[in-house]
Design a protein around this motif. Sequence first.
Motif, mmCIF file in Angstrom:
data_model
loop_
_atom_site.group_PDB
_atom_site.id
_atom_site.type_symbol
_atom_site.label_atom_id
_atom_site.label_comp_id
_atom_site.label_asym_id
_atom_site.label_seq_id
_atom_site.Cartn_x
_atom_site.Cartn_y
_atom_site.Cartn_z
ATOM 1 N N HIS A 53 0.809 -1.220 0.000
ATOM 2 C CA HIS A 53 0.000 0.000 0.000
ATOM 3 C C HIS A 53 0.844 1.273 0.000
ATOM 4 O O HIS A 53 0.403 2.315 0.509
ATOM 5 C CB HIS A 53 -0.941 0.021 1.214
ATOM 6 N N ALA A 54 2.058 1.231 -0.550
ATOM 7 C CA ALA A 54 2.904 2.414 -0.584
ATOM 8 C C ALA A 54 3.787 2.395 -1.830
ATOM 9 O O ALA A 54 4.092 1.333 -2.378
ATOM 10 C CB ALA A 54 3.774 2.496 0.667
ATOM 11 N N ALA A 55 4.173 3.588 -2.283
ATOM 12 C CA ALA A 55 5.126 3.717 -3.381
ATOM 13 C C ALA A 55 6.507 3.922 -2.793
ATOM 14 O O ALA A 55 6.655 4.495 -1.711
ATOM 15 C CB ALA A 55 4.741 4.895 -4.270
ATOM 16 N N ALA A 56 7.516 3.455 -3.505
ATOM 17 C CA ALA A 56 8.879 3.544 -2.967
ATOM 18 C C ALA A 56 9.883 3.799 -4.079
ATOM 19 O O ALA A 56 9.727 3.331 -5.206
ATOM 20 C CB ALA A 56 9.238 2.255 -2.223
ATOM 21 N N GLU A 57 10.913 4.574 -3.740
ATOM 22 C CA GLU A 57 12.037 4.824 -4.632
ATOM 23 C C GLU A 57 13.319 4.591 -3.841
ATOM 24 O O GLU A 57 13.485 5.165 -2.765
ATOM 25 C CB GLU A 57 12.042 6.275 -5.124
ATOM 26 N N GLN A 58 14.214 3.773 -4.364
ATOM 27 C CA GLN A 58 15.481 3.589 -3.659
ATOM 28 C C GLN A 58 16.322 4.852 -3.806
ATOM 29 O O GLN A 58 16.504 5.362 -4.913
ATOM 30 C CB GLN A 58 16.263 2.394 -4.183
ATOM 31 N N VAL A 59 16.808 5.358 -2.688
ATOM 32 C CA VAL A 59 17.614 6.584 -2.715
ATOM 33 C C VAL A 59 19.085 6.315 -2.425
ATOM 34 O O VAL A 59 19.942 7.134 -2.757
ATOM 35 C CB VAL A 59 17.057 7.631 -1.719
ATOM 36 N N LEU A 60 19.391 5.182 -1.799
ATOM 37 C CA LEU A 60 20.792 4.906 -1.464
ATOM 38 C C LEU A 60 21.009 3.413 -1.288
ATOM 39 O O LEU A 60 20.325 2.767 -0.500
ATOM 40 C CB LEU A 60 21.171 5.636 -0.160
ATOM 41 N N GLU A 61 21.956 2.876 -2.055
ATOM 42 C CA GLU A 61 22.400 1.519 -1.812
ATOM 43 C C GLU A 61 23.402 1.531 -0.657
ATOM 44 O O GLU A 61 24.069 2.535 -0.412
ATOM 45 C CB GLU A 61 23.053 0.931 -3.068
ATOM 46 N N GLU A 62 23.500 0.414 0.023
ATOM 47 C CA GLU A 62 24.359 0.339 1.195
ATOM 48 C C GLU A 62 25.455 -0.696 0.980
ATOM 49 O O GLU A 62 25.204 -1.784 0.462
ATOM 50 C CB GLU A 62 23.528 -0.062 2.410
ATOM 51 N N THR A 63 26.677 -0.321 1.348
ATOM 52 C CA THR A 63 27.789 -1.270 1.323
ATOM 53 C C THR A 63 28.420 -1.312 2.707
ATOM 54 O O THR A 63 28.223 -0.414 3.527
ATOM 55 C CB THR A 63 28.851 -0.866 0.291
ATOM 56 N N VAL A 64 29.178 -2.363 2.964
ATOM 57 C CA VAL A 64 29.868 -2.496 4.248
ATOM 58 C C VAL A 64 31.337 -2.802 3.996
ATOM 59 O O VAL A 64 31.704 -3.479 3.022
ATOM 60 C CB VAL A 64 29.243 -3.600 5.130
ATOM 61 N N THR A 65 32.182 -2.294 4.894
ATOM 62 C CA THR A 65 33.619 -2.548 4.838
ATOM 63 C C THR A 65 34.184 -2.374 6.249
ATOM 64 O O THR A 65 33.606 -1.643 7.064
ATOM 65 C CB THR A 65 34.315 -1.595 3.847
ATOM 66 N N PRO A 66 35.281 -3.017 6.588
ATOM 67 C CA PRO A 66 35.835 -2.901 7.940
ATOM 68 C C PRO A 66 36.297 -1.478 8.247
ATOM 69 O O PRO A 66 36.895 -0.799 7.402
ATOM 70 C CB PRO A 66 37.022 -3.862 7.924
ATOM 71 N N VAL A 67 36.032 -1.047 9.491
ATOM 72 C CA VAL A 67 36.498 0.252 9.972
ATOM 73 C C VAL A 67 36.995 0.101 11.403
ATOM 74 O O VAL A 67 36.496 -0.733 12.162
ATOM 75 C CB VAL A 67 35.394 1.330 9.913
ATOM 76 N N CYS A 68 37.978 0.911 11.769
ATOM 77 C CA CYS A 68 38.491 0.908 13.137
ATOM 78 C C CYS A 68 39.149 2.247 13.412
ATOM 79 O O CYS A 68 39.401 3.039 12.492
ATOM 80 C CB CYS A 68 39.473 -0.240 13.360
ATOM 81 N N SER A 69 39.444 2.503 14.658
ATOM 82 C CA SER A 69 40.131 3.740 15.016
ATOM 83 C C SER A 69 41.590 3.657 14.590
ATOM 84 O O SER A 69 42.169 2.562 14.502
ATOM 85 C CB SER A 69 40.043 3.971 16.522
ATOM 86 N N PRO A 70 42.219 4.801 14.299
ATOM 87 C CA PRO A 70 43.645 4.778 13.954
ATOM 88 C C PRO A 70 44.506 4.141 15.048
ATOM 89 O O PRO A 70 45.473 3.431 14.741
ATOM 90 C CB PRO A 70 43.977 6.272 13.781
ATOM 91 N N ALA A 71 44.141 4.380 16.305
ATOM 92 C CA ALA A 71 44.927 3.802 17.405
ATOM 93 C C ALA A 71 44.824 2.283 17.414
ATOM 94 O O ALA A 71 45.826 1.581 17.625
ATOM 95 C CB ALA A 71 44.455 4.372 18.739
ATOM 96 N N TYR A 72 43.613 1.760 17.180
ATOM 97 C CA TYR A 72 43.459 0.304 17.172
ATOM 98 C C TYR A 72 44.224 -0.303 16.000
ATOM 99 O O TYR A 72 44.856 -1.362 16.148
ATOM 100 C CB TYR A 72 41.978 -0.073 17.097
ATOM 101 N N ARG A 73 44.178 0.350 14.867
ATOM 102 C CA ARG A 73 44.910 -0.174 13.708
ATOM 103 C C ARG A 73 46.401 -0.242 14.001
ATOM 104 O O ARG A 73 47.067 -1.220 13.623
ATOM 105 C CB ARG A 73 44.639 0.706 12.487
ATOM 106 N N ALA A 74 46.928 0.778 14.660
ATOM 107 C CA ALA A 74 48.350 0.763 15.009
ATOM 108 C C ALA A 74 48.670 -0.373 15.968
ATOM 109 O O ALA A 74 49.680 -1.081 15.800
ATOM 110 C CB ALA A 74 48.745 2.110 15.625
ATOM 111 N N LEU A 75 47.801 -0.577 16.966
ATOM 112 C CA LEU A 75 48.018 -1.666 17.917
ATOM 113 C C LEU A 75 47.938 -3.026 17.236
ATOM 114 O O LEU A 75 48.580 -3.991 17.666
ATOM 115 C CB LEU A 75 46.983 -1.594 19.042
ATOM 116 N N ALA A 76 47.143 -3.110 16.169
ATOM 117 C CA ALA A 76 46.982 -4.371 15.442
ATOM 118 C C ALA A 76 48.083 -4.583 14.405
ATOM 119 O O ALA A 76 48.003 -5.519 13.603
ATOM 120 C CB ALA A 76 45.617 -4.409 14.766
ATOM 121 N N GLY A 77 49.077 -3.724 14.413
ATOM 122 C CA GLY A 77 50.208 -3.909 13.510
ATOM 123 C C GLY A 77 50.021 -3.304 12.143
ATOM 124 O O GLY A 77 50.794 -3.606 11.220
ATOM 125 N N GLY A 78 48.998 -2.464 11.985
ATOM 126 C CA GLY A 78 48.802 -1.769 10.715
ATOM 127 C C GLY A 78 47.756 -2.373 9.799
ATOM 128 O O GLY A 78 47.288 -1.731 8.875
#
Length: 208
Positions: A53-78
Motif C-alpha cells: 500500500h505504498a510507493a517507494a524509490e530507492q535513494v541509497l544503496e548500502e555497502t559495508v567494509t571494515p572500519v576501526c580507530s587509527p589507534a586500534y589499527r596501530a596496535l593491530a600492527g597496521g
Amino acid sequence: MSFASRWLAPRLHRLKERCPQLDVHLDVTDINVDLRDGQVDAAIRYGSGHYPHAAAEQVLEETVTPVCSPAYRALAGGLAAPVDLLGCTLLHEDRMLADWAQWLARAGVERSHRARQGPAYSHGSMAVEAAIRGEGVALGRSSLVSDDLAAGRLGAPFPDVRLQAERGYDLVYRVGAGNDPKIAVLRAWLAQEIRLFLETRFKADKHS
C-alpha cells in the motif's frame, strides 16, 4: 534508528535552509507506519523496496567494509592484509546478513570460526561507536561511517573490498503522492545530500 541519528538528522538543517516554509517532524521508529492515514507524509526505510500500500524509490544503496580507530589499527600492527583481521576483535551488528563471514570470503580469507566471534550490537551505530572507542574492528555500513571516516575518527584499512548490503534505503510515500510538492522537495534534497555523501565517502576512502 542508526541511519536517522548518524546520517539523516545531522543533515536536516540543510532541508530547512532549502525550503524554510517546510516544518520537519522527524519520528524515529522501527515500526512501519501506515502512510494511508495522512499522519505521515513520507518515510525513509531500510528495506527491500517493496511495501504494501505504498510507493517507494530507492535513494541509497548500502555497502559495508571494515572500519576501526587509527589507534586500534596501530596496535593491530597496521592491518596490511585482510587475513590480519583474524587477530582482531570483530564487532558485529545483529541481524545484518552482510556479515563478517561474507566479507572475509569476498576478501579471499579462508573460512574461520573467528568470523563469528566478538561482541554483537542490536544497532549498527553501537558497533561504530565501539570501533571509535578502539574496542575492535566493525563492519561498518557506508552511511553510518562516512562522517567519521572524513573526520579521521575511523579508518577503512581495505576500502576497495566492499560488500553489498542486503537492503538499501528507500523513500516511501502514499500511492499517488509522487508529485506532491513536499515529496518533490524531499526527493530533490535527498538526491543532493546523497551526491555529496558519495563524493565525501570516495575522498575518505582514498585517505584511509
